[in-house]
Design a protein around this motif. Sequence first.
Motif, short mmCIF file in Angstrom:
data_model
loop_
_atom_site.label_atom_id
_atom_site.label_comp_id
_atom_site.label_asym_id
_atom_site.label_seq_id
_atom_site.Cartn_x
_atom_site.Cartn_y
_atom_site.Cartn_z
N THR A 77 0.85 -1.19 0.00
CA THR A 77 0.00 0.00 0.00
C THR A 77 0.88 1.24 0.00
O THR A 77 1.74 1.40 0.87
N ARG A 79 1.74 4.82 0.97
CA ARG A 79 1.31 5.62 2.11
C ARG A 79 1.57 7.11 1.97
O ARG A 79 0.95 7.92 2.63
N SER A 93 3.90 0.57 2.52
CA SER A 93 3.95 -0.41 3.60
C SER A 93 3.56 -1.78 3.07
O SER A 93 2.82 -1.90 2.10
N SER A 100 1.34 -5.97 9.70
CA SER A 100 2.39 -5.17 9.08
C SER A 100 3.69 -5.96 9.02
O SER A 100 4.04 -6.67 9.95
N ALA A 129 5.07 4.57 7.52
CA ALA A 129 3.74 5.17 7.46
C ALA A 129 3.73 6.58 6.89
O ALA A 129 2.75 6.98 6.27
N ASN A 180 2.77 7.83 12.79
CA ASN A 180 1.91 7.56 11.65
C ASN A 180 2.00 8.58 10.52
O ASN A 180 1.68 8.27 9.37
N THR A 232 -3.42 9.69 13.48
CA THR A 232 -3.00 9.04 12.23
C THR A 232 -2.69 10.01 11.11
O THR A 232 -2.17 9.60 10.08
#
Length: 244
Positions: A77, A79, A93, A100, A129, A180, A232
Motif C-alpha cells: 500500500t 502511504r 507499507s 504489518s 507510514a 503515523n 494518524t
Amino acid sequence: VCTGGSCKNGKVVACEDGNSCTDDSCDPKLGCSFVGNTLACDAGVCTTGDGCKDSVCVSSQQKVVWEAVVAGSKNTTVRGIAPTSNGFFAVASYDSAGQSSGGALLRVDSQGKMLWKVEPALGPGGSIAGLATIGGDAVVCGSNCTSGKCYRWLARYSAAGTALWQDTHNAGTQYVGRENAIVAVPGLGFALAGWQYSSSSTQNDGHVMFLDNNLAYKYQTVLGGAGDDALTSIAMAGSDLVVG
C-alpha cells in the motif's frame, strides 16, 4: 385522462435533462430515455478537444501520463508521496496475513521510472507510514519492532537512497508506539503524529512530537482520553497544525 368515454392527452412530459452528453428521447410506452453519446463538448475555458464519455464531458487534459507499479513480495500500500526536483519520493507499507511486515522508500523520476528502492529492516510488525522532505532528502517515519514490541521509528535518506540517520525512539523500554504521519513546519522543523503507550494510565495516547531541522527532539504534546487513542494524520493550516 379519461373524459366522456375517451382517453385525452394529459400533461406533456419534457424529456430534456440539460446534459449535452446524452441523447434524449421519449417512448410512448416506456417514457423518457437518456443515452450517453460521444459528441464534442466544452469542459472548461482552458481546454480544447474535450469530449463526452459515460454521459459526462471529459477534459482532454485529464489523462494518465504514466503509471508506476510498486511491487513487493507481500500486499503493498502506497502511504505517501513527496515531490523532488525531477520526480518524487514515495513510501509504501507491506502486510502479510493482516499484519504489518515492513515497507519501502522509493525514488521515481518524472517519467515514472523507479530509480531505486530501499527496504529498512523494521522487524516483524514494523512498517513505514509517513514521508516528508528536507533539502532534497527524504524523512520517513513508522515503527520498528523487536522482541514482540514496536517502537516509534524515524529515518533520513539522501536523494541517492543512502541511509543518513535513523532512530528508534525509546527502544527497549515500556514506551511502545508508532509514528503515523509527518509534516514539515516552517521555522521549526518537523511535526509527527502517532501514539505511544502510557505506563501511568496503562493505555495508548495520541501524541504530536516536534523535531528541529536536524531531526533533534524538541518536545511533544500528548493527547488522550479515558480509553486508547491514536493520531494518524497531520497537516499545516496556515501557521497552525491540524491533527486527527
